[in-house]
Each structure stands twice: as structure tokens, then as C-alpha cells.
Design a protein around this motif. Structure first.
Motif, PDB file in Angstrom:
ATOM      1  N   TYR A 124       0.803  -1.225   0.000  1.00  0.00           N
ATOM      2  CA  TYR A 124       0.000   0.000   0.000  1.00  0.00           C
ATOM      3  C   TYR A 124       0.835   1.274   0.000  1.00  0.00           C
ATOM      4  CZ  TYR A 124      -4.062  -2.924   0.830  1.00  0.00           C
ATOM      5  OH  TYR A 124      -5.046  -3.864   0.689  1.00  0.00           O
ATOM      6  N   SER A 125       2.115   1.148  -0.288  1.00  0.00           N
ATOM      7  CA  SER A 125       3.011   2.307  -0.205  1.00  0.00           C
ATOM      8  C   SER A 125       2.669   3.406  -1.210  1.00  0.00           C
ATOM      9  CB  SER A 125       4.469   1.871  -0.397  1.00  0.00           C
ATOM     10  OG  SER A 125       4.650   1.313  -1.690  1.00  0.00           O
ATOM     11  N   ARG A 126       1.957   3.066  -2.293  1.00  0.00           N
ATOM     12  CA  ARG A 126       1.646   4.066  -3.321  1.00  0.00           C
ATOM     13  C   ARG A 126       0.433   4.936  -2.968  1.00  0.00           C
ATOM     14  NH1 ARG A 126       1.288   0.455  -8.549  1.00  0.00           N
ATOM     15  NH2 ARG A 126       0.571  -1.040  -6.980  1.00  0.00           N
ATOM     16  N   ALA A 497      10.131   1.364 -10.109  1.00  0.00           N
ATOM     17  CA  ALA A 497       9.890   1.880 -11.461  1.00  0.00           C
ATOM     18  C   ALA A 497       8.658   1.228 -12.084  1.00  0.00           C
ATOM     19  CB  ALA A 497      11.113   1.635 -12.338  1.00  0.00           C
ATOM     20  N   ILE A 498       8.476  -0.063 -11.835  1.00  0.00           N
ATOM     21  CA  ILE A 498       7.298  -0.768 -12.337  1.00  0.00           C
ATOM     22  C   ILE A 498       6.033  -0.195 -11.697  1.00  0.00           C
ATOM     23  CG2 ILE A 498       6.092  -2.992 -12.369  1.00  0.00           C
ATOM     24  CD1 ILE A 498       8.982  -4.276 -12.381  1.00  0.00           C
ATOM     25  N   ASN A 499       6.096  -0.008 -10.384  1.00  0.00           N
ATOM     26  CA  ASN A 499       4.917   0.474  -9.650  1.00  0.00           C
ATOM     27  C   ASN A 499       4.530   1.900 -10.030  1.00  0.00           C
ATOM     28  OD1 ASN A 499       4.676  -1.925  -8.288  1.00  0.00           O
ATOM     29  ND2 ASN A 499       5.695  -1.234  -6.437  1.00  0.00           N
ATOM     30  N   TYR A 500       5.549   2.725 -10.333  1.00  0.00           N
ATOM     31  CA  TYR A 500       5.276   4.138 -10.579  1.00  0.00           C
ATOM     32  C   TYR A 500       5.404   4.540 -12.049  1.00  0.00           C
ATOM     33  CZ  TYR A 500       5.431   4.581  -5.522  1.00  0.00           C
ATOM     34  OH  TYR A 500       5.167   4.449  -4.185  1.00  0.00           O
ATOM     35  N   ALA A 501       5.452   3.550 -12.942  1.00  0.00           N
ATOM     36  CA  ALA A 501       5.560   3.860 -14.373  1.00  0.00           C
ATOM     37  C   ALA A 501       4.369   4.698 -14.825  1.00  0.00           C
ATOM     38  CB  ALA A 501       5.626   2.566 -15.181  1.00  0.00           C
ATOM     39  N   GLU A 502       4.643   5.685 -15.651  1.00  0.00           N
ATOM     40  CA  GLU A 502       3.585   6.585 -16.089  1.00  0.00           C
ATOM     41  C   GLU A 502       2.845   6.058 -17.314  1.00  0.00           C
ATOM     42  OE1 GLU A 502       5.216  10.436 -16.642  1.00  0.00           O
ATOM     43  OE2 GLU A 502       5.696  10.729 -14.524  1.00  0.00           O
ATOM     44  N   ARG A 507       6.619   0.790 -18.074  1.00  0.00           N
ATOM     45  CA  ARG A 507       6.450  -0.391 -17.237  1.00  0.00           C
ATOM     46  C   ARG A 507       7.036  -1.626 -17.926  1.00  0.00           C
ATOM     47  NH1 ARG A 507       1.283  -0.995 -17.124  1.00  0.00           N
ATOM     48  NH2 ARG A 507       0.766   0.235 -15.304  1.00  0.00           N
ATOM     49  N   ARG A 508       6.802  -1.756 -19.212  1.00  0.00           N
ATOM     50  CA  ARG A 508       7.318  -2.902 -19.962  1.00  0.00           C
ATOM     51  C   ARG A 508       8.837  -2.950 -19.900  1.00  0.00           C
ATOM     52  NH1 ARG A 508       9.048  -3.890 -25.431  1.00  0.00           N
ATOM     53  NH2 ARG A 508       8.345  -5.929 -26.201  1.00  0.00           N
ATOM     54  N   ASN A 509       9.506  -1.822 -20.110  1.00  0.00           N
ATOM     55  CA  ASN A 509      10.972  -1.795 -20.080  1.00  0.00           C
ATOM     56  C   ASN A 509      11.506  -2.219 -18.722  1.00  0.00           C
ATOM     57  OD1 ASN A 509      11.001  -0.913 -22.729  1.00  0.00           O
ATOM     58  ND2 ASN A 509      11.188   1.257 -22.193  1.00  0.00           N
ATOM     59  N   SER A 510      10.870  -1.724 -17.654  1.00  0.00           N
ATOM     60  CA  SER A 510      11.305  -2.082 -16.305  1.00  0.00           C
ATOM     61  C   SER A 510      11.007  -3.544 -16.001  1.00  0.00           C
ATOM     62  CB  SER A 510      10.629  -1.175 -15.272  1.00  0.00           C
ATOM     63  OG  SER A 510      11.007   0.172 -15.455  1.00  0.00           O
TER      64      SER A 510
END
Length: 564
Positions: A124-126, A497-502, A507-510
Motif C-alpha cells: 500500500y506504499s503508493r 519503477a514498475i509500480n510508478y511507471a507513467e 512499465r514494460r521496459n522495467s
């Protein structure tokens, strides 16, 4: 036959009652408490005794439940605001309204930065803050950071806890949700916080229906420790008035979950009509059921794709297994295709990581899988400094050969995988002793890092890729879900980076890079994704079969005919 009868009779399955569904569970949930990391079976029951803001249907689409509609999403420079409005009908069992104060309290409880709570808090950090509307107790906004499509599930799919019942003394009132990012150490050492957590995670709260049946469509009416849990339709459920909403259901009068760990016993109970529903049926047994015309007259069989991956996990803190070369050597003794054919009779798809190969955009198919190669195993073991003498491997100066213990839950699938792995290791001169235990024992041993190798499965998701609870270094602390000890600063940064990808490309790259690190470290060997083999009595219709675990919606079941 006599043995099977005795095994089933010991479960004390009662005679079927009108409009009751009897479900097989492969283990008894250790806790139904949302504040303690629980199993899938616990979460399945929690969803029926608590309600979330949104309902996830069988097509992985969100629909409003406690909320009036899907949230309004407001884009900010630093994230998103998700604005929710609670239904006027949404009430607790005692008639009190469910309010924004309950939402804020629930999120604070989940985000407590305590070592015992690391898996939940990281998930739940986000969610950064909750902003309540002073003029309307039913309106609130959640301040979030990350990808807005992932955040829809995060913000809408958590159990709401009643503040007045869980925290009558207001032990968490002095903390704001935004404080968890600003002063986590102060909160972790706060006496009131520690007192709150210790109180509600004691043993007497693990299955206490006074606390864990609050707003959902069902209440816990009977519990036989270690054997069964019965849910009865909640007469005070607010959703009973929502007669025109087809996905808000509480059709069966009773739902009983029977804990039957042994597959042979569960299959006998199924054939005997003692249980109505069984999922995750081993492939060999499922094939036999498909051939049984008498059985198919009484039961429907289904095999939807599922998002659960089966794995072999190495404790990277254990002796020898802390050497990546030795882990790689063992990986080269694993033939995933052979395992899928032998164990699942082809009902599975080999995988290189925790992302289902069906999700082609995010699955890194550029990674070359490790192949079964006993000569490569020999080469890697030699490079690690081990020597082979009389078909056994030794560390220089040691009198005893290298050997490992493999633990797994009592389960025919895991037993078959273990047999294949142990046999291949034996051919290579590596002794692996496989031991099966009940689910509770395995969970404790894994939690305490008291193992070398283990076999298990994790439930994935078709729309969320939050790996913080399973693979972050924070979750590798004692008691966390990262029991293999995987991770470093680089992998942690990729998880973030996955969680916060815009967007999906970021997200795919990470995700591609993260899958490469998982593959290289090999603390967990991802074997395959399987189909969910399900049998459901023809007494019921309106089953809502889907790829989401458990593969059906028991609350929607309707009687197809009268029960004799």
C-alpha cells in the motif's frame, strides 16, 4: 475403499442443507485477520465477510460495490487523486454508516511500518494520503503515485475495517496517512501503534467472527478449528437492498469450506457427493473424472486458464545455495517441459518468470530459458569449488557430501515435482531429501527460513505487477514473503519503477529488466502457469467461471433444482 471411507468420515461433513454450497479447501486458513499476511483461502473468505470499494468480476473488470461508481481520477503533477463517494446504503452490521473515517483508518492499519507488517505495508506504499470531505462523511479522495490503471485496483480493492470496532480507544488517531512517508521510524516505535498492532494480531483475533464479519454478505456462523468454516447469509448486510444490481450477490444460504489437504481424500469426497466444489484438481485425476460418465452426470468440469505460477524456491541464505553457481547448477537439472507433461498432463505453459506468457506485451521472451543439461550442472558445481568423489559432491575438507532438504505442502502436484527433481539430482550425484508437511508447518518453516529448497505456487494477476511484497529486500526480512532472500538495490529500484511507471512502455521496459535479474539470480525457478481444473455440482447454476482464482463466484450460485 474402506480406507478411503474412513479418511472422509473423519472430516465430519454434515448432510447437505437446502441451498448450501460445500467447498473443498486444501488447507485451513491460519487467520482471517486482515492485519496478518494470510493465504488465498483466507482472502477468499474475507471478501465475503468484508466489502471493498469496488467489485472485481470474472472478466477482471471493476464495478462499484461500497462506492457509488468508479472513482473520478484527477491528474496532478506528482500523482493522481482518486475521488470516491460511498453509497448511502453502505452500513456496518450495527446500522452505523461506513464513512471516510473508516477508509482512512483501514489504510493506516495496513500501512503500519512494523517488521511484522512489511508485506502489507509495502503493497500500500503508493497510497500517500486520504483527504476527507468535512461536509460529507461519504466523500473522500486518495492521493496516490504510480500508474493510474494499476492504482484503480490498489485504491478500490481492499477490505474496509470498522474504526469504532478495531480502534475504540483511538490509538491511531494522532497519525496521518501522509506521516508514513515522512516519519516511518517514529511511527514504528510509537507505543500506541505497537499496542494497537499487538492487540489485534493476537491468536484470539485470528478467527474471531465478532471482528471479522462486519460489512459483507456473509457472517462466520461456525468454525471447527483445522477442519471447516461455515458462512451464513448476513441478514443485516446492506447489499440485501440492492436487488437491481446483478453482480452484488448472496445467493446461497450457507457456504461451508472443508479443509481436506489430501488429494485422494478430496477426490473421494467429491465422487461421493460430500462436497460440491473443488478447484485445482490435479491433472491426472481431472482426466479420469472427464472419462467418468457417471460423475459427469452429476458434476460440470471446467479448465480455465489461471494466473498462478508454480515454482521451486531456493533459500539463498542457506549453505551452498548462497552461491549462484550452485543454484544455476541445480536449475540445469530442471526440465520444465517434462514437468508440465508429467505433472499437469500438458495442462500448463512453461515460463521464465512470474508474468504469464499469455501477457505477451510484458513477458520477456528475449530471455533464453535454462535448459536441462547435466554436463552444465557438473561444470558449474566444479567451478563453485566442489569436487565429485564416488558419485557424491564434497566441499574440500568436508567429510560429509553436499546435500539439501526440500520441503513442500502435502499435495500430489508438489510431490510429483519433488520426485522428478530429486531423481535428476540423484543422477548428478546430489542428494536431496524431500519431505512433505501440512500447510501450516510449511508456512512456518518458510517464514523462519528453516529450509533449503521448497516447492509452491503464487497467485498472480492479469492487471497488476506489484512485486514489492514478494521480491523487495524489505520483504526479505524475517517473516516477510520474500523467503528466498532475493534482491538488491537495483531490483528494488526496478520494482519501484514498475509500480510508478507513467505509461505501459515504461512499465514494460522495467519489467523486462526485472525478469532478467530474477532469471539470473535464480533464487526462484518459475516452472509454469497451469489451467485451473474445476468440478462443480450440477445442483448449481450461475457459476461465473473465470480465469481469476478460485475460478468461480460461489456467492452467485443458484440452485438448478431442488435437493432431495
Amino acid at each position: 475403499m474402506i480406507l478411503s471411507f474412513c479418511l472422509v468420515s473423519c472430516i465430519h461433513i454434515e448432510k447437505t442443507k437446502q441451498n448450501e454450497v460445500k467447498v473443498r479447501s486444501d488447507h485451513f486458513p491460519q487467520s482471517l485477520n486482515y492485519l496478518i499476511n494470510g493465504s488465498y483461502h483466507a482472502h477468499d473468505i474475507q471478501r465475503k465477510t468484508f466489502n471493498e470499494l469496488l467489485f472485481l468480476d470474472g472478466r477482471a473488470k471493476f464495478k462499484p460495490l461500497l462506492a457509488i461508481g468508479l472513482p473520478e481520477v484527477i491528474e496532478l503533477d506528482t500523482g493522481y487523486l482518486f475521488k470516491f463517494t460511498l453509497r448511502d446504503e453502505a452500513k456496518w452490521d450495527n446500522g452505523a454508516p461506513i464513512t471516510s473515517q473508516d477508509i482512512g483508518f483501514s489504510l493506516k492499519a495496513y500501512k503500519l511500518p512494523l517488521k511484522e507488517n512489511v508485506g502489507i505495508s509495502s503493497y500500500y506504499s503508493r497510497i500517500k494520503d486520504v483527504i476527507c470531505n468535512e461536509d460529507n462523511i461519504k466523500v473522500f479522495q486518495l492521493l496516490t503515485k504510480g500508474n493510474k490503471h494499476d492504482l484503480l485496483r490498489l485504491t478500490g480493492d481492499f477490505g474496509i475495517l470498522e474504526k469504532a470496532k478495531f480502534d475504540p480507544e483511538g490509538l491511531l488517531d494522532h497519525i496521518r496517512l501522509s506521516d508514513f512517508d515522512l516519519i516511518p521510524e517514529e511511527i514504528a516505535n510509537d507505543e500506541k501503534v505497537i499496542s494497537f498492532f499487538k492487540t489485534f494480531t493476537k491468536d484470539n483475533y485470528k478467527h474471531n467472527d465478532a471482528f471479522f464479519s462486519s460489512s459483507g454478505s456473509y457472517k462466520i456462523s461456525h468454525l471447527e478449528q483445522g477442519k471447516s468454516i461455515t458462512l451464513t447469509k448476513n441478514k443485516n448486510w446492506w447489499g440485501n437492498s440492492m436487488v437491481n444490481v446483478d453482480y452484488i450477490n448472496a445467493n446461497p444460504d450457507r457456504i461451508t469450506y472443508y479443509s481436506i489437504p489430501e488429494t485422494i481424500t478430496a477426490i473421494y469426497a467429491l465422487k461421493n457427493g460430500d462436497i460440491d466444489v473443488m478447484d485445482d484438481i490435479p491433472s491426472n485425476e481431472f482426466i479420469q473424472l472427464e472419462k467418468d460418465e457417471g460423475f459427469k452426470k452429476r458434476y460440470n468440469l471446467f479448465s480455465p486458464l489461471k494466473y498462478t505460477f508454480t515454482y521451486i524456491g531456493f533459500n539463498s541464505e542457506a549453505r551452498y545455495l548462497n552461491d549462484k553457481k550452485i543454484r544455476h547448477a541445480l536449475v540445469h537439472l530442471i526440465d520444465k517441459t517434462k514437468i508440465v507433461e508429467s505433472v499437469e498432463s500438458g495442462y500448463g505453459q512453461p515460463t521464465i518468470g512470474p508474468i504469464n506468457p499469455a501477457k505477451k506485451f510484458y513477458y520477456n521472451d528475449k530471455i533464453v530459458p535454462y535448459k536441462y543439461d547435466s554436463s552444465k550442472c557438473f561444470e558449474l558445481l566444479t567451478q563453485s569449488g566442489l569436487k565429485k568423489v564416488n558419485n557424491h559432491w564434497y566441499q574440500e575438507g568436508e567429510e560429509k557430501p553436499v546435500e539439501f532438504t526440500l520441503i513442500h505442502k502435502q499435495n500430489s502436484v508438489y510431490e510429483n515435482i519433488a520426485q522428478i527433481f530429486v531423481s535428476e539430482a540423484q543422477k548428478a550425484g546430489i542428494k536431496i531429501s524431500a519431505i512433505s508437511y501440512d500447510d501450516r508447518t510449511v508456512r512456518k518453516m518458510v517464514k523462519d527460513r528453516n529450509f533449503d529448497i521448497t516447492i509452491g505456487a503464487f497467485n498472480g494477476s492479469p492487471f497488476s505487477y506489484n512485486f514489492s511484497g514478494l521480491f523487495s529486500t524489505d520483504a526479505a526480512r524475517s517473516g516477510g514473503m520474500n523467503f528466498t532472500g532475493f534482491g538488491n538495490a537495483k531490483s528494488d529500484s526496478l520494482i519501484q519503477a514498475i509500480n510508478y511507471a507513467e505509461d505501459s512502455v515504461q512499465r514494460r521496459n522495467s519489467l523486462f529488466e526485472f525478469q532478467k535479474i530474477l532469471h539470473d539470480e535464480s533464487t526462484m525457478v518459475f516452472l509454469y502457469f497451469a489451467k485451473n481444473k474445476i468440478a462443480i455440482s450440477k445442483k448449481f447454476t450461475n457459476l461465473n467461471i473465470s480465469s481469476l482464482k478460485p475460478g468461480y463466484d460461489v456467492t452467485s450460485f443458484k440452485l438448478a433444482r431442488e435437493i432431495d
